[in-house]
Design a protein around this motif. Structure first.
Motif, short mmCIF file in Angstrom:
data_model
loop_
_atom_site.label_atom_id
_atom_site.label_comp_id
_atom_site.label_asym_id
_atom_site.label_seq_id
_atom_site.Cartn_x
_atom_site.Cartn_y
_atom_site.Cartn_z
N SER A 1 0.92 -1.17 0.10
CA SER A 1 -0.02 -0.34 -0.08
C SER A 1 1.01 1.59 -0.35
N SER A 2 2.51 1.13 0.74
CA SER A 2 2.79 2.09 0.48
C SER A 2 3.68 2.74 -1.20
N ASP A 3 3.31 1.46 -1.87
CA ASP A 3 4.25 1.51 -2.91
C ASP A 3 3.19 1.20 -4.13
N PRO A 4 3.06 2.33 -4.62
CA PRO A 4 2.06 1.95 -5.84
C PRO A 4 2.11 1.87 -7.18
N ILE A 5 3.85 1.80 -7.06
CA ILE A 5 4.57 1.13 -8.48
C ILE A 5 3.81 -0.25 -8.21
N ALA A 6 4.24 -1.08 -7.59
CA ALA A 6 4.13 -2.23 -7.17
C ALA A 6 2.46 -2.50 -7.01
N ALA A 7 2.50 -1.71 -6.84
CA ALA A 7 0.35 -2.42 -7.15
C ALA A 7 -0.26 -2.38 -8.20
N TYR A 8 0.54 -1.33 -9.26
CA TYR A 8 0.31 -0.90 -10.47
C TYR A 8 1.00 -2.53 -11.35
N LEU A 9 1.90 -2.69 -10.73
CA LEU A 9 2.62 -3.65 -11.28
C LEU A 9 1.72 -4.90 -11.98
N GLU A 10 1.17 -5.58 -10.70
CA GLU A 10 0.55 -6.09 -10.63
C GLU A 10 -0.95 -6.75 -11.43
N ASP A 11 -1.48 -5.03 -12.17
CA ASP A 11 -1.61 -5.40 -13.03
C ASP A 11 -1.75 -6.26 -14.59
N ILE A 12 -0.42 -6.05 -14.90
CA ILE A 12 0.00 -6.71 -16.24
C ILE A 12 -0.61 -7.45 -17.12
N TYR A 13 -1.10 -8.49 -16.04
CA TYR A 13 -1.74 -10.16 -17.47
C TYR A 13 -3.54 -9.04 -17.41
N THR A 14 -3.46 -8.19 -16.76
CA THR A 14 -5.39 -8.06 -17.12
C THR A 14 -5.93 -6.37 -17.90
N ILE A 15 -4.79 -5.61 -17.79
CA ILE A 15 -5.27 -4.64 -18.42
C ILE A 15 -5.12 -4.54 -19.80
N THR A 16 -4.89 -5.42 -19.98
CA THR A 16 -4.29 -5.34 -22.33
C THR A 16 -5.82 -5.65 -22.66
N ALA A 17 -6.96 -6.40 -21.36
CA ALA A 17 -8.03 -6.69 -22.34
C ALA A 17 -9.18 -5.87 -22.67
N ASN A 18 -8.78 -4.95 -21.38
CA ASN A 18 -9.38 -3.56 -21.22
C ASN A 18 -9.14 -2.36 -22.55
N LEU A 19 -7.83 -2.30 -22.92
CA LEU A 19 -6.80 -1.68 -23.46
C LEU A 19 -8.04 -1.88 -24.85
N ALA A 20 -8.17 -3.42 -24.95
CA ALA A 20 -8.61 -3.89 -26.45
C ALA A 20 -10.02 -4.12 -27.15
N GLY A 21 -10.23 -3.90 -24.99
CA GLY A 21 -12.29 -4.30 -25.45
C GLY A 21 -12.40 -5.16 -25.68
N ILE A 22 -11.69 -6.34 -25.42
CA ILE A 22 -11.61 -7.90 -25.45
C ILE A 22 -12.79 -8.56 -24.18
#
Lengths: 483, 95, 482
Positions: A412-433
Motif C-alpha cells: 500500500s505504500s508503493d503504488p508502482i508495485a501495486a500497478y504492476l500486479e495488473d500486467i496480465y489483465t489490463i490489455t483486455a480493457n485497452l483492447a476491449g475484448i
C-alpha cells in the motif's frame, strides 16, 4: 443453503425446497455473523431484500419461473441504487443516496434478483487490493491477513465466503478478474459495450465494464445473460443480441485452439503460478484443445499506456464531485476555490487524488501529445496484437495475476508495485475484448487463477471453456475454512 | 524530467485538490515515480499509428429530439448540500 | 496615426431543439429554477450523454447554408474547468473535428456594397447553467435549467473592420439562423450571444495587434457600442505608450464601458481530450442530401430572386429579404395585388414606419398582408388614390375595418370617376376662379404649367380628394384650353 450456486438455487426455488424469503434471511444472518471479519459490505439492505424476496416468491406463486427469480446477490457500491447510499467507497459520496437505479441494477431486479446490499471496493474502483476504501480494507476469506484483490474486493470476498452466491463487479484494468483469481472465484469482464454503463459510476469511461463474479462459470453465464444487452442510455453500449450463454456452456472443446502468449511467462511470474497454469493447460488438452505459443509483443507497454489513459479519463470524470449538487461539502467554505479544494481534498482518498493528479498532468497543455496521444497509439498496437493473435487461436490463456494474494499493507505504500500486479489483465480493457478468470489451484494455501481471453463478443466461448474445465476439476468447489 | 514541488502545486490547483503542505514532498515523489513508469512509453515507436479512443471504433447513435424528462427537482435537491428557492447555493461567484 | 480595427466574432446560437443536446430535458426558456435539470444535466454520478439527432441536423443545415465543408467524422471533446454553472466540471464541445468547417457569409453594408466574411468553423457544444448573484446570505444561486441546451458556436475569420460591419454580420447570421429555423434569435433571452475579439493596428500593417475578447454581448446596439468603446480604449492606450493585454473583458451597458474580468484571467488550461462517453458522429452522404433537400430558400437566394422575378432594386430586395417573415409578408402582398413595386413601396414605407413607431415585429403587424394587398388592388383599379390610400391604411391599422373595401365603403372614400360629376366640379371651380382662368389663358406655356397645379388643387379640394386625379387633369386641360 449458503453453499448453493445460483444454478442450484434456481432448482431449489423451482422445486419449492425453500423460498426466496428463507434463502435471503439465511444469507442476511450469515452476513451479520461473518462480515465483521471481512468488511465486504458497505451497506446491507435487509428491509429492501426482504421486500424483494417476498415479491419474488409472489411472482413465482403467480407462475413465473425465471432462473434468477429470488436469487440473492449484492452490488458493487459503484452501481447506483435508488434510495440506497451509493458511495463508491469514498468519503465524497458517503452521504450520496442515489436518486436512480443503474441499468444493471434495474435489469437484475426485473429478472427477480434479491439485492442484499452494497459491496466494498477500492475507492472509485482505483486499486487492486481493496485497501483504498473509505470504509476500511476488505479481507480475503482464504487468509484474513491477506488482501482479496481489487477493486471488486468486497464482491469477491462476499462470494468466496459464501455470504452470497454471486455479485456484480466492474473491471477497468482487471477489477473483476484479479479479485476472482485471488479468492477462488470465476469472474468475467465482458466485451466493452456489452453491459450498460448507465448508473455505474465512472472511473475510466473507455475501459470500464460491468460483469459478474460467482463461484462457477455456469453462474456467471446466468448472471451475465441478465446483465448484458443494449441500453439506449449508454452511447457506448452495443446494439447487438445477447448470446445464449447457458446454451454455450456444454459445447465440447474438441479442436479448441488455445494460445499461450510467451510474454506472460517471463520474469515477474511466480513459478508456482506458472505450474498451475500449465496444469490447467494439460486438463484442457485432455478435453480436446490444442495449444500453441503466440506473441503479444506490445503487452509490456500496456501498464504505462493504461496509467495514462485511465487517470486522464478519471481526472475529468471525477470533476463533478465538487460539493455543489451532491456528496461531501467541506465545512464553511470561505470562497468558491476553497469549496472546491477542500471538498475534493478532504473527500477523496490518497490513491484517487494521485490518479487525478497524474491524469490532469497528462492532459495539460504541452504534455497531451507525449502522454495521452502516445498512450492511445499504444492502445491501438495492443489491440492489433490481439486481432492478429485471434487469427491463429480461439482463446488466449495465461495467469490472471503474477502472484497470489499478498498481505494487507504490503504494497500500500508503493503504488508502482501495486500497478504492476495488473500486467496480465489490463490489455483486455485497452483492447476491449472479453476476459475471464477461473480457479486453477493453490499456492501456499492461497487460490490462483487462470485468465482466458477471447475475440469481441465471444463471452459464450470463455464461459464454455471455463465450464468444461470446471466439469473436469474441482478447484472452484473448494471453500475457505471458517466460512 | 522530474516534477518540482511548484509543478505539483499547479496540477493540484488545476484539479482543485487541496493538498496539505506536509503531503507535498511525498506526493511529488510518488508522482515522479509514476511518471517514471509512464515514461517507458516514450521508447515505443508509434510512427504512423492512429490513436485509438474506443476499442470497438463504433459510431455515435443519435437520439430522437423528444422531451422525456419531467421535473424531479425535489428528489434531486434532497441530496444537495445547500439549496434555497430551488437554487443550488455556492460561495459568491465573482465575475 | 491612422488605425485599423480588426474584429472576429464568436456567436453562440442556442439551437431550437425541443430537448437538450445530451438529455431528454425540455429547453423551454423561463421555467422555475432547476425544474428542467435532469440527472444528466446535473452531472449526477453514473449518468451518460446521448446525442440529440436534431442538434446535429441543425448544425448541418447551418453548414450547408454557408457552403461549408461538413465533417464526415465529428468528435466531441471535453473542455475541463471548474465553475459552479458547469455541473460536470467539463463542457462537452468540439475541438479538432468540428461539424462545420470553413464557409462564408455575404453581408450587405449600408452603402449597398457586399462584403464576404469568412467563417472559420462552427461546432456543437452544450450551454452552461446560470449563476444568480442576488444575495442569498452572501452566496450565489445556481440554476441549471440552461445547462445542456445545444449551442452552435459560429467562429468568424478576423475579416470584420468596423463595429458597423460587425453588426451587419451578426444581423446576417441572425437572419440566417432564423431562416433555417434552427434558432429563435431572441437575444434578450440569450438565444443568440456574441463574443467580440477586437484589436487595432496601424493602417497598412500586416500583423494583427493584441486582441481583447468582450464576452457575452447580447444586442445589436450593444455590439456596436461595446466594439466602438473597446477600439477607442485600445487606441488611447497605445497612443499613451501602453500595451493592450490579451484578456477577457465584459461590456457594461449601463456605464457604456468594458472592464477586465479578473476572475477569468488566470491562465486556463482546459485539457481538451475526446469525450470517452461519446463516439465519433459520422455524417453519411444520405443524411447530407436529406438535409440539403429540406433547406428553405436562403436570404441570398431570396434577394436574387426578388430582383429577378419581381424586378426590385438591389436595395429593396436586400431590405425585404432581411427576415423570412418580412419576405413572406411582402410576397403575400405581392400575390394579392399583383404589383411588386407597389407592394415593396408600401411594405418598406408606411408599414415599416407603423411597425417602427409601435416597436412591433412583422408577425405582429396590425395590418395583415391580405389587407394591405387588397388595399393596393384598390389603388390599382382607381377606386382610391394614393393619398386616400394612406387614410385607408391608417384606418386598417387602427382596426376600423376588416378590409380596405370595408373602410372605403364605410367612410365613403371611393374615388369619383364619373366624368360628368367631375366636369360639374370643374365647372364650379372655374366659375369661382374666373380671374385666374383669364390670366391662364393669356399666359405662355411655362406660366400655364405653373398655374395648372392651382386648378388641380382647387378641384381636388372641392371633391374632398375623391376625384380621380388623372381624369381631373385631363378634363381640366380640355376646359382651360376651351
Amino acid at each position: 443453503m449458503h453453499r448453493l450456486t445460483l444454478a442450484q438455487i434456481a432448482r431449489g426455488l423451482a422445486a419449492k425446497d425453500f423460498s426466496a424469503v428463507e434463502l435471503s434471511e439465511a444469507l442476511l444472518a450469515r452476513i451479520g455473523q461473518f462480515d465483521p471479519q471481512l468488511n465486504s459490505f458497505i451497506t446491507v439492505t435487509a428491509d429492501q431484500a426482504r421486500a424483494q424476496a417476498q415479491a419474488a416468491d409472489a411472482r413465482r406463486a403467480a407462475g413465473e419461473n425465471g432462473a434468477l427469480l429470488g436469487a440473492p446477490i449484492a452490488h458493487k457500491d459503484l452501481f447506483c441504487t435508488q434510495g440506497v447510499r451509493t458511495s463508491c467507497a469514498s468519503k465524497i459520496l458517503d452521504n450520496f443516496v442515489s436518486p436512480y437505479d443503474a441499468t444493471v441494477v434495474e435489469k437484475l431486479a426485473a429478472a427477480g434478483c434479491v439485492s442484499l446490499g452494497k459491496l466494498n471496493m477500492d475507492e472509485f474502483a482505483m486499486g487492486s487490493a481493496n485497501e483504498s476504501s473509505h470504509y476500511g480494507p476488505v479481507r480475503n476469506p482464504w487468509n484474513t491477513e491477506c488482501v482479496p484483490g481489487g477493486s471488486s474486493g468486497g464482491s469477491a470476498a462476499a462470494v468466496a465466503a459464501r455470504l452470497i452466491p454471486a455479485a456484480t463487479g466492474s473491471d477497468t484494468g482487471g477489477s473483476i478478474r484479479q479479485p476472482a483469481a485471488l479468492t477462488n472465484l470465476t469472474g468475467i469482464k465482458p466485451t466493452y459495450g456489452r453491459v450498460s454503463r448507465w448508473g455505474m459510476i465512472a472511473y475510466a469511461s473507455s475501459l470500464d465494464q460491468g460483469g459478474p463474479l460467482a463461484r462457477t462459470a455456469e453462474d456467471c453465464a446466468l448472471l451475465l445473460g441478465a446483465m448484458a444487452g443494449f441500453d439506449p442510455k449508454d452511447s457506448t453500449c452495443v446494439d447487438q443480441p445477447v448470446d445464449d450463454y447457458l446454451a454455450a456452456l456444454n459445447r465440447p472443446l474438441n479442436g479448441l485452439r488455445i494460445g499461450l502468449p510467451r510474454e506472460y511467462f517471463g520474469a515477474g511470474l511466480d513459478p508456482r503460478l506458472s505450474d498451475a497454469v500449465m496444469a490447467c493447460v494439460e486438463v484442457l488438452k485432455k478435453l480436446g484443445a490444442t495449444v500453441r505459443e503466440i506473441g503479444l509483443p506490445n503487452m509490456q507497454h500496456a501498464i504505462p499506456a493504461y496509467y495514462v489513459i485511465a487517470p486522464a479519463e478519471a481526472s475529468s470524470n471525477l470533476s463533478r464531485f465538487d460539493g455543489v449538487r451532491f456528496g461531501y461539502r467541506c465545512e464553511s467554505p470561505v470562497n468558491l476555490e476553497d469549496l472546491y479544494k477542500r471538498s475534493r481534498g478532504e473527500g477523496f482518498g490518497a490513491e484517487v487524488k494521485r490518479r487525478i493528479m497524474v491524469g490532469t498532468y497528462a492532459l495539460s497543455a504541452g504534455y497531451y501529445d507525449a502522454y495521452y496521444l502516445k498512450a492511445q497509439k499504444i492502445r491501438r498496437l495492443i489491440r492489433s496484437d490481439f486481432i492478429g493473435a485471434f487469427q491463429e487461436v480461439d482463446v488466449i490463456l495465461g495467469p490472471t495475476t503474477p502472484n497470489p494474494a499478498w498481505k494487507l499493507g504490503e504494497k500500500s505504500s508503493d503504488p508502482i508495485a501495486a500497478y504492476l500486479e495488473d500486467i496480465y489483465t489490463i490489455t483486455a480493457n485497452l483492447a476491449g475484448i472479453p476476459g475471464l478468470s477461473m480457479p486453477a489451484g493453490f499456492v501456499d494455501g492461497l487460490p490462483v487463477g487462470v485468465q482466458l481471453l477471447a475475440p469481441y463478443f465471444q463471452e459464450g466461448r470463455l464461459l464454455n471453456v471455463a465450464h468444461q474445465y470446471q466439469q473436469a476439476t474441482d478447484w472452484h468447489q473448494r471453500a475457505p475454512e471458517g466460512f | 524530467m522530474a516534477l518540482e514541488r511548484s509543478d505539483v502545486e499547479k496540477i493540484a490547483h488545476l484539479a482543485r485538490l487541496g493538498l496539505d503542505d506536509a503531503e507535498l514532498p511525498r506526493t511529488t515523489e510518488t508522482l515522479n515515480d509514476i511518471l517514471g513508469l509512464i515514461d517507458r512509453m516514450q521508447a515505443v515507436d508509434t510512427h504512423g499509428i492512429e490513436p485509438l479512443a474506443h476499442p470497438l471504433e463504433a459510431t455515435q447513435r443519435l437520439r430522437p429530439d423528444e422531451v422525456t424528462e419531467s421535473n424531479r427537482r425535489d428528489a434531486y435537491q434532497a441530496i444537495a448540500p445547500a439549496v434555497e428557492n430551488g437554487l443550488y447555493l455556492v460561495p459568491k461567484v465573482i465575475e | 496615426m491612422q488605425w485599423e480595427t480588426v474584429i472576429g466574432l464568436e456567436i453562440h446560437a442556442q439551437l431550437a431543439t425541443r430537448s437538450k443536446i445530451f438529455s431528454g430535458s425540455a429547453t423551454t426558456f423561463g421555467a422555475e429554477p432547476n425544474t428542467q435539470a435532469s440527472l444528466i444535466d446535473l452531472g449526477m454520478p453514473g449518468t451518460l450523454p446521448v446525442l440529440n439527432e436534431e442538434a446535429v441536423r441543425m448544425a448541418v443545415k447551418f453548414g450547408l447554408a454557408i457552403e461549408a465543408e461538413i465533417g464526415h467524422t465529428n468528435v466531441f471533446a471535453r473542455k475541463n474547468y471548474f465553475y459552479p454553472d458547469l455541473p460536470k466540471g467539463y463542457q462537452t464541445s468540439q475541438m479538432d473535428k468540428p461539424i462545420v468547417g470553413k464557409g462564408f457569409l455575404d453581408i450587405t453594408l449600408e452603402d449597398g456594397t457586399v462584403k464576404r466574411i469568412g467563417i472559420t468553423r462552427a461546432h456543437l457544444e452544450e450551454d452552461a447553467g446560470k449563476s444568480l448573484h442576488e444575495d442569498f446570505h452572501g452566496m450565489s444561486g445556481i440554476d441549471l435549467n440552461r445547462a445542456g441546451t445545444p449551442l452552435l458556436e459560429i467562429v468568424s475569420e478576423p475579416d470584420i473592420r468596423s463595429a458597423k460591419e460587425a453588426v451587419a454580420y451578426v444581423k446576417a447570421i441572425h437572419a440566417l439562423v432564423r431562416y433555417l429555423g434552427i434558432c429563435d434569435g431572441n437575444m434578450a433571452e440569450g438565444s443568440l450571444r456574441c463574443d467580440c475579439n477586437v484589436s487595432v493596428r496601424p493602417k497598412g500593417q500586416e500583423a494583427f495587434g493584441t486582441r481583447a475578447e468582450i464576452k457575452n454581448v447580447n444586442s445589436f446596439r450593444f455590439i456596436e457600442r461595446a466594439i466602438n468603446h473597446e477600439v477607442q480604449r485600445q487606441i488611447e492606450l497605445i497612443e499613451d505608450g501602453g500595451k493592450v493585454v490579451q484578456e477577457t473583458r465584459l461590456y457594461d451597458p449601463n456605464k457604456d464601458e468594458t472592464r477586465s474580468m479578473r476572475s477569468k484571467e488566470e491562465a486556463n488550461d482546459y485539457r481538451y481530450f475526446p469525450c470517452p462517453d461519446l463516439l465519433p458522429v459520422v455524417i453519411e452522404p444520405g443524411f447530407l442530401d436529406e438535409v440539403r433537400a429540406g433547406l428553405p430558400e436562403l436570404p441570398g437566394e431570396k434577394r436574387a430572386r426578388f430582383e429577378r422575378e419581381h424586378g426590385l432594386s438591389a436595395y429593396d430586395a436586400n431590405v425585404l429579404s432581411a427576415s423570412r417573415e418580412l419576405a413572406d409578408y411582402f410576397e403575400q402582398v405581392q400575390q394579392v395585388c399583383g404589383d411588386a413595386k407597389l407592394a415593396a413601396n408600401w411594405v418598406m414605407g408606411e408599414l415599416s414606419s407603423l411597425l417602427n413607431k409601435d416597436n412591433l415585429e412583422i408577425d405582429r403587424s396590425p395590418v395583415s398582408a391580405a389587407q394591405l394587398g387588397g388595399m393596393i388592388l384598390r389603388i390599382k383599379d382607381n377606386t382610391i388614390s394614393g393619398k386616400i390610400a394612406k387614410m385607408v391604411f391608417e384606418a386598417l391599422a387602427a382596426g376600423e375595418g376588416a378590409s380596405a373595401d370595408a373602410v372605403i365603403e364605410a367612410k365613403g372614400l371611393k374615388q369619383v370617376t364619373d366624368s360628368g360629376a367631375i366636369e360639374a366640379v370643374l365647372d364650379e371651380v372655374l366659375a369661382a376662379n374666373a380671374a385666374q382662368v383669364e390670366q391662364y389663358r393669356a399666359s405662355d406655356e411655362a406660366k400655364r404649367a405653373k398655374m395648372f397645379g392651382f386648378f388641380v388643387g382647387q378641384a381636388m379640394k372641392a371633391s374632398k380628394g375623391k376625384a380621380n386625379p388623372g381624369q381631373v387633369n385631363e378634363l381640366l386641360k380640355k376646359k382651360l384650353e376651351g
